[in-house]
Design an enzyme around this catalytic site. Sequence first.
Site, PDB file in Angstrom:
ATOM      1  N   TYR A 162      12.035  50.480 -29.453  1.00 15.75           N
ATOM      2  CA  TYR A 162      11.315  49.974 -27.731  1.00 15.75           C
ATOM      3  C   TYR A 162      12.675  49.376 -27.843  1.00 15.75           C
ATOM      4  CZ  TYR A 162       9.501  46.538 -25.261  1.00 15.75           C
ATOM      5  OH  TYR A 162       9.130  45.545 -24.402  1.00 15.75           O
ATOM      6  N   LYS A 220      14.773  49.566 -24.331  1.00 22.61           N
ATOM      7  CA  LYS A 220      14.838  48.502 -22.782  1.00 22.61           C
ATOM      8  C   LYS A 220      16.604  49.011 -23.225  1.00 22.61           C
ATOM      9  CE  LYS A 220      10.835  47.440 -22.107  1.00 22.61           C
ATOM     10  NZ  LYS A 220      10.382  48.201 -20.539  1.00 22.61           N
TER      11      LYS A 220
HETATM   12  N1  LIG Z   1       3.804  41.500 -22.571  1.00 19.99           N
HETATM   13  C1  LIG Z   1       4.653  40.909 -23.351  1.00 19.99           C
HETATM   14  O1  LIG Z   1       5.200  39.469 -23.451  1.00 19.99           O
HETATM   15  C2  LIG Z   1       6.325  41.579 -23.199  1.00 19.99           C
HETATM   16  C3  LIG Z   1       7.657  41.451 -23.408  1.00 19.99           C
HETATM   17  C4  LIG Z   1       8.831  41.781 -22.874  1.00 19.99           C
HETATM   18  C5  LIG Z   1       8.746  42.466 -21.679  1.00 19.99           C
HETATM   19  N2  LIG Z   1       7.612  43.293 -21.344  1.00 19.99           N
HETATM   20  C6  LIG Z   1       7.072  44.041 -20.715  1.00 19.99           C
HETATM   21  O2  LIG Z   1       6.976  44.120 -19.817  1.00 19.99           O
HETATM   22  C7  LIG Z   1       6.263  45.409 -18.900  1.00 19.99           C
HETATM   23  C8  LIG Z   1       4.999  45.219 -18.518  1.00 19.99           C
HETATM   24  O3  LIG Z   1       3.767  44.946 -20.336  1.00 19.99           O
HETATM   25  P1  LIG Z   1       3.056  44.877 -21.172  1.00 19.99           P
HETATM   26  O4  LIG Z   1       2.608  43.614 -22.299  1.00 19.99           O
HETATM   27  O5  LIG Z   1       1.590  44.231 -20.011  1.00 19.99           O
HETATM   28  O6  LIG Z   1       2.053  45.662 -21.176  1.00 19.99           O
HETATM   29  P2  LIG Z   1       0.972  46.687 -21.460  1.00 19.99           P
HETATM   30  O7  LIG Z   1      -0.176  45.909 -21.453  1.00 19.99           O
HETATM   31  O8  LIG Z   1       0.890  47.642 -23.054  1.00 19.99           O
HETATM   32  O9  LIG Z   1       0.499  48.015 -20.358  1.00 19.99           O
HETATM   33  C9  LIG Z   1       1.389  48.523 -20.343  1.00 19.99           C
HETATM   34  C10 LIG Z   1       1.499  49.801 -19.071  1.00 19.99           C
HETATM   35  O10 LIG Z   1       2.322  50.360 -18.687  1.00 19.99           O
HETATM   36  C11 LIG Z   1       1.460  51.807 -18.025  1.00 19.99           C
HETATM   37  N3  LIG Z   1       1.748  53.350 -19.270  1.00 19.99           N
HETATM   38  C12 LIG Z   1       2.300  53.080 -20.076  1.00 19.99           C
HETATM   39  N4  LIG Z   1       3.293  54.902 -19.942  1.00 19.99           N
HETATM   40  C13 LIG Z   1       3.036  54.986 -18.851  1.00 19.99           C
HETATM   41  C14 LIG Z   1       3.529  56.270 -18.331  1.00 19.99           C
HETATM   42  N5  LIG Z   1       4.097  57.224 -18.851  1.00 19.99           N
HETATM   43  N6  LIG Z   1       3.315  56.562 -17.495  1.00 19.99           N
HETATM   44  C15 LIG Z   1       2.857  55.396 -16.180  1.00 19.99           C
HETATM   45  N7  LIG Z   1       2.513  53.916 -16.519  1.00 19.99           N
HETATM   46  C16 LIG Z   1       2.618  54.232 -18.132  1.00 19.99           C
HETATM   47  C17 LIG Z   1       0.286  51.716 -18.774  1.00 19.99           C
HETATM   48  O11 LIG Z   1      -0.631  52.358 -18.492  1.00 19.99           O
HETATM   49  P3  LIG Z   1      -2.323  53.114 -19.619  1.00 19.99           P
HETATM   50  O12 LIG Z   1      -3.232  51.780 -19.079  1.00 19.99           O
HETATM   51  O13 LIG Z   1      -2.641  54.230 -19.333  1.00 19.99           O
HETATM   52  O14 LIG Z   1      -1.587  53.145 -20.796  1.00 19.99           O
HETATM   53  C18 LIG Z   1       0.091  50.950 -18.721  1.00 19.99           C
HETATM   54  O15 LIG Z   1      -0.635  50.299 -18.015  1.00 19.99           O
HETATM   55  C19 LIG Z   1       6.741  47.114 -19.682  1.00 19.99           C
HETATM   56  O16 LIG Z   1       7.032  47.321 -19.126  1.00 19.99           O
HETATM   57  C20 LIG Z   1       7.103  45.875 -21.560  1.00 19.99           C
HETATM   58  O17 LIG Z   1       8.338  46.496 -22.299  1.00 19.99           O
HETATM   59  C21 LIG Z   1       5.967  42.587 -21.912  1.00 19.99           C
END
Ligand SMILES: NC(=O)c1ccc[n+]([C@@H]2O[C@H](COP(=O)([O-])OP(=O)(O)OC[C@H]3O[C@@H](n4cnc5c(N)ncnc54)[C@H](OP(=O)(O)O)[C@@H]3O)[C@@H](O)[C@H]2O)c1
Length: 271
Positions: free
Chosen positions: A170, A174
């Site tokens: 991951y 990134k």
């Molecule tokens: N949460 C945190 O603490 C955190 C920290 C650092 C960075 N981030 C970053 O923030 C962003 C959002 O994270 P989140 O925590 O909200 O994650 P999440 O709840 O797991 O949501 C991920 C989203 O990406 C979609 N996705 C996955 N594979 C895909 C694909 N092939 N094509 C299109 N959409 C796809 C998922 O769709 P499905 O529902 O269909 O799976 C979901 O809508 C990400 O880039 C993550 O790396 C998050």
Amino acid sequence: MVSYVVTGSNRGIGFAFVQKLSANPQNIVFALTRNKANSADLLELQSKLQNVHVLQADITDILALQDVAKEIEEVTGGTLDVLINNGAHLSPERDDYTLDAYDGKEDLLEKDFIDFFKVNTLGVIKTINVFLPLLRNASQKCLAKVITISAPAAEIDFNLKTGLSFWAPYAVSKAGVNMVTAKYAARFKDDNLVFLSLSPGPVNTLGDAPKEVQETAYGPLIEIFRSGYPEWDGEFLRPERSVSLMLDVISKITARDNGAFVSQYGNQRWL
Ligand SMILES: NC(=O)c1ccc[n+]([C@@H]2O[C@H](COP(=O)([O-])OP(=O)(O)OC[C@H]3O[C@@H](n4cnc5c(N)ncnc54)[C@H](OP(=O)(O)O)[C@@H]3O)[C@@H](O)[C@H]2O)c1
């Protein structure tokens, strides 16, 4: 009207982006989801608000992305102001593996790196390329923005300070996408187009889950993060809070920020 595309918008941070952006009637929000059937909240929002358009595209699927770009082109007349690359692969499978744990499991090593890379790095490149013509049309009038949601885990010093040795595929995907941002910034440095990698900070996307589930998910991480940043209050941000902070950063971007990687505070404070 300011037009936005948000990928991965059916849940978590992506959904919070759509909620916040669509609350302003001056915005038009194209909410991309890879599966409308799993997007009940998003579809409900679309049924209530005229400025939300839910479109289906997996970001690894160039044909689906091209179809969606055509639909957006018809609505906006051929422009797009802001692309937010939020969708990402975040599989919990083997997320406790350090790189040496893959020794003797090279098939899994390749699978994990390719799975993460396909979505988080290559998927972002495909998405940017598909939307570039629309973004370049917008940039003739104002600064068009390509925001790619990255992560503290992609930052070298963050890993060294916290001893974060797992989440390797991951983090590498990134870190790769941060370089993707820099490459586009270098390519289009003379255009009215800015590329930024933006970390959302530590975000609690399990707000609706039972307390024990949240503690199991975030408790160990809080300890690890605090080991490197003892001054951090240990608070995982609500998605709405993270999105508000990020939108503030996005609203203040200038051409001087082109290619940078910053946090939700617009600087190198990752927590
Ligand atoms: N949460 C945190 O603490 C955190 C920290 C650092 C960075 N981030 C970053 O923030 C962003 C959002 O994270 P989140 O925590 O909200 O994650 P999440 O709840 O797991 O949501 C991920 C989203 O990406 C979609 N996705 C996955 N594979 C895909 C694909 N092939 N094509 C299109 N959409 C796809 C998922 O769709 P499905 O529902 O269909 O799976 C979901 O809508 C990400 O880039 C993550 O790396 C998050």
